[in-house]
Design an enzyme around this catalytic site. Structure first.
Site, PDB file in Angstrom:
ATOM      1  CB  THR A   1      -0.934  -0.019   1.220  1.00  0.00           C
ATOM      2  OG1 THR A   1      -1.739  -1.197   1.120  1.00  0.00           O
ATOM      3  CG2 THR A   1      -1.828   1.210   1.261  1.00  0.00           C
TER       4      THR A   1
ATOM      5  CE  LYS B   1      -5.997  -1.283  -1.219  1.00  0.00           C
ATOM      6  NZ  LYS B   1      -5.910  -0.249  -0.177  1.00  0.00           N
TER       7      LYS B   1
HETATM    8  C1  LIG Z   1     -12.364   0.071   7.501  1.00  0.00           C
HETATM    9  C2  LIG Z   1     -11.342   0.077   6.413  1.00  0.00           C
HETATM   10  C3  LIG Z   1     -10.066  -0.388   6.707  1.00  0.00           C
HETATM   11  C4  LIG Z   1      -9.097  -0.401   5.704  1.00  0.00           C
HETATM   12  N1  LIG Z   1      -7.865  -0.938   5.991  1.00  0.00           N
HETATM   13  C5  LIG Z   1      -6.937  -1.010   5.014  1.00  0.00           C
HETATM   14  C6  LIG Z   1      -5.682  -1.631   5.263  1.00  0.00           C
HETATM   15  O1  LIG Z   1      -5.419  -2.133   6.352  1.00  0.00           O
HETATM   16  N2  LIG Z   1      -4.786  -1.654   4.241  1.00  0.00           N
HETATM   17  C7  LIG Z   1      -5.057  -1.116   3.007  1.00  0.00           C
HETATM   18  O2  LIG Z   1      -4.205  -1.162   2.112  1.00  0.00           O
HETATM   19  N3  LIG Z   1      -6.247  -0.560   2.744  1.00  0.00           N
HETATM   20  C8  LIG Z   1      -7.187  -0.494   3.700  1.00  0.00           C
HETATM   21  N4  LIG Z   1      -8.415   0.055   3.420  1.00  0.00           N
HETATM   22  C9  LIG Z   1      -8.723   0.518   2.052  1.00  0.00           C
HETATM   23  C10 LIG Z   1      -9.342  -0.596   1.230  1.00  0.00           C
HETATM   24  O3  LIG Z   1      -8.386  -1.582   0.926  1.00  0.00           O
HETATM   25  C11 LIG Z   1      -9.925  -0.092  -0.099  1.00  0.00           C
HETATM   26  O4  LIG Z   1      -8.949   0.654  -0.779  1.00  0.00           O
HETATM   27  C12 LIG Z   1     -11.198   0.735   0.062  1.00  0.00           C
HETATM   28  O5  LIG Z   1     -11.981   0.280   1.127  1.00  0.00           O
HETATM   29  C13 LIG Z   1     -12.010   0.703  -1.223  1.00  0.00           C
HETATM   30  O6  LIG Z   1     -13.111   1.541  -1.157  1.00  0.00           O
HETATM   31  P1  LIG Z   1     -14.611   1.059  -0.774  1.00  0.00           P
HETATM   32  O7  LIG Z   1     -14.604   0.848   0.715  1.00  0.00           O
HETATM   33  O8  LIG Z   1     -15.424   2.231  -1.195  1.00  0.00           O
HETATM   34  O9  LIG Z   1     -14.908  -0.197  -1.534  1.00  0.00           O
HETATM   35  C14 LIG Z   1      -9.400   0.077   4.405  1.00  0.00           C
HETATM   36  C15 LIG Z   1     -10.684   0.544   4.125  1.00  0.00           C
HETATM   37  C16 LIG Z   1     -11.656   0.517   5.105  1.00  0.00           C
HETATM   38  C17 LIG Z   1     -13.044   0.996   4.762  1.00  0.00           C
END
Ligand SMILES: Cc1cc2nc3c(=O)[nH]c(=O)nc-3n(C[C@H](O)[C@H](O)[C@H](O)COP(=O)(O)O)c2cc1C
Length: 375
Positions: free
Chosen positions: A171, A243
């Site tokens: 990420t 990412k």
């Molecule tokens: C509660 C939450 C926790 C997340 N934790 C991470 C994480 O630990 N690592 C990461 O790369 N992205 C994390 N993300 C981002 C997600 O991987 C993703 O990019 C995003 O949720 C996509 O958008 P959407 O929720 O509208 O589908 C997180 C997103 C949310 C909502």
């Protein structure tokens, strides 16, 4: 499921998951089931949450141009990502701390993914360990946050490979955590009994605001830069996925660095508020990559037509984050499965109505800027 497996035993169990027809309905149900601090952590974004909303609005600025009189009596949703077969092109994005939604957390998510042939990306900050999740049999990639402690980081990478994770998802949009006012106001912290299972012994430091923000400041390596990608690649035979790429020039740098896939992502609007919607920058990234890497996308995907628009604009597959967290909160493994099925079936319908019996039939001609839109 017995009552004590739910986070809010006072909320009655779900009678009929089939009654939920949309992701939005799952979100509403999850809102009623989760403690405020948890719902806000999952739902919220950075700053004024402009980018969070923009991810959704942007899909309305693209329209589909269906092709007719094609035999769509059989629809085949299968495709591959980095050579791994998936039953349909919707992956589970890495999301942190899933045991806050359901007692089985990432294990429930992984079992649901396995049951429908989907691929799950496990977060570094998961509340079930990567080895426990591996036992579920789900196809899996591991998402990495690079810690200041590089030895510990290298150890995580080696453990992921040993546990059968098929790719390392680095990420890159979170050198520092975005400022999420909801979490600051709620003084976000880990609920009792929940721990970051891959990072044994590590907790969230004390803070006046979000303790997750404080954790990033203390532990996460904000110095990690392009030169370090080679170091990471030297640690593992796993393919590397970046990412959080949203620009063509960065996409080109990534491909030159030997990365096999990219995720166009703004972290679901949780990092830089004011950043573009991901669907709007997808064409730029796809154009820059020139087929030298697979391009995936996430952010605001809530229905089959969103998946169709992303694929028509050149995405190999999409990822969803919050939608399956809502399913998890509503009914654990069964809830996640229902969300995946609902999106899968909605995408199959969009394919049929666009005259695409196979995923490889989806092309750029199927999507156009909405008339009167900003583009
Ligand atoms: C509660 C939450 C926790 C997340 N934790 C991470 C994480 O630990 N690592 C990461 O790369 N992205 C994390 N993300 C981002 C997600 O991987 C993703 O990019 C995003 O949720 C996509 O958008 P959407 O929720 O509208 O589908 C997180 C997103 C949310 C909502």
């Amino acid at each position: 499921m017995s009552a004590n497996e739910r986070i809010r035993p006072d909320v009655p169990p779900v009678a009929d998951l089939g009654a939920y027809l949309t992701v939005d309905e799952f979100e509403e149900a999850a809102r009623g089931r989760l403690p405020r601090m948890v719902f806000d952590y999952y739902a919220g974004g950075a700053g004024e949450e402009w980018t969070l909303a923009e991810n959704r609005r942007a899909f309305e600025r693209w329209v589909l141009r269906p092709r007719v009189l094609v035999d769509v009596s059989e629809i085949d949703l299968r495709t591959t990502v980095l050579g791994q077969e998936v039953a349909f092109p919707i992956l589970l994005a890495p999301t942190a701390l899933q045991r806050m939604a359901h007692r089985y957390g990432e294990l429930a998510t992984a079992r649901a993914a396995a049951s429908v042939g989907a691929l799950m990306v496990l977060s570094t900050v998961s509340t079930a360990s990567m080895e426990e999740v591996a036992n579920s049999g789900a196809r899996r990639w591991f998402q990495l946050y690079v810690l200041k402690d590089r030895e510990l980081t290298a150890e995580l990478v080696k453990r992921a490979h040993a546990a059968g994770y098929g790719a390392l998802v680095l990420t890159v949009d979170a050198p520092i955590l975005g400022r999420r006012f909801r979490d600051d106001r709620n003084r976000f912290s880990l609920p009792p009994g929940i721990a970051m299972a891959n990072l044994e012994g590590m907790g969230l430091p004390e803070s006046e605001g979000s303790r997750m923000f404080a954790f990033f400041v203390e532990r996460h390596d904000a110095s990690f830069a392009w030169d370090d990608v080679a170091w990471l690649a030297s640690l593992t035979p796993m393919p590397i996925v970046l990412k959080g790429i949203v620009r063509g020039d960065d996409a080109r740098m990534a491909v030159d660095a030997g990365v096999q896939a990219l995720v166009v992502s703004n972290h679901g609007g949780r990092q830089l508020d004011g950043a573009s919607a991901t669907i709007d920058v997808l064409p730029d990234v796809v154009g820059a990559v020139e087929g030298r890497a697979e391009v995936l996308i996430d952010g605001g995907i809530r229905r089959g037509s969103d998946v169709m628009k992303a694929m028509a604009l050149g995405a190999r597959a999409v990822l969803i984050g919050r939608p399956y967290l809502w399913g998890l909160a509503v009914d654990g493994e069964a809830g996640v499965r229902r969300v995946l099925e609902l999106l899968r079936d909605d995408f199959a319908l969009a394919m049929a109505l666009c005259g695409c019996p196979k995923v490889s039939d989806i092309d750029r001609s199927l999507v156009a800027p909405a008339p009167g839109g900003l583009r």
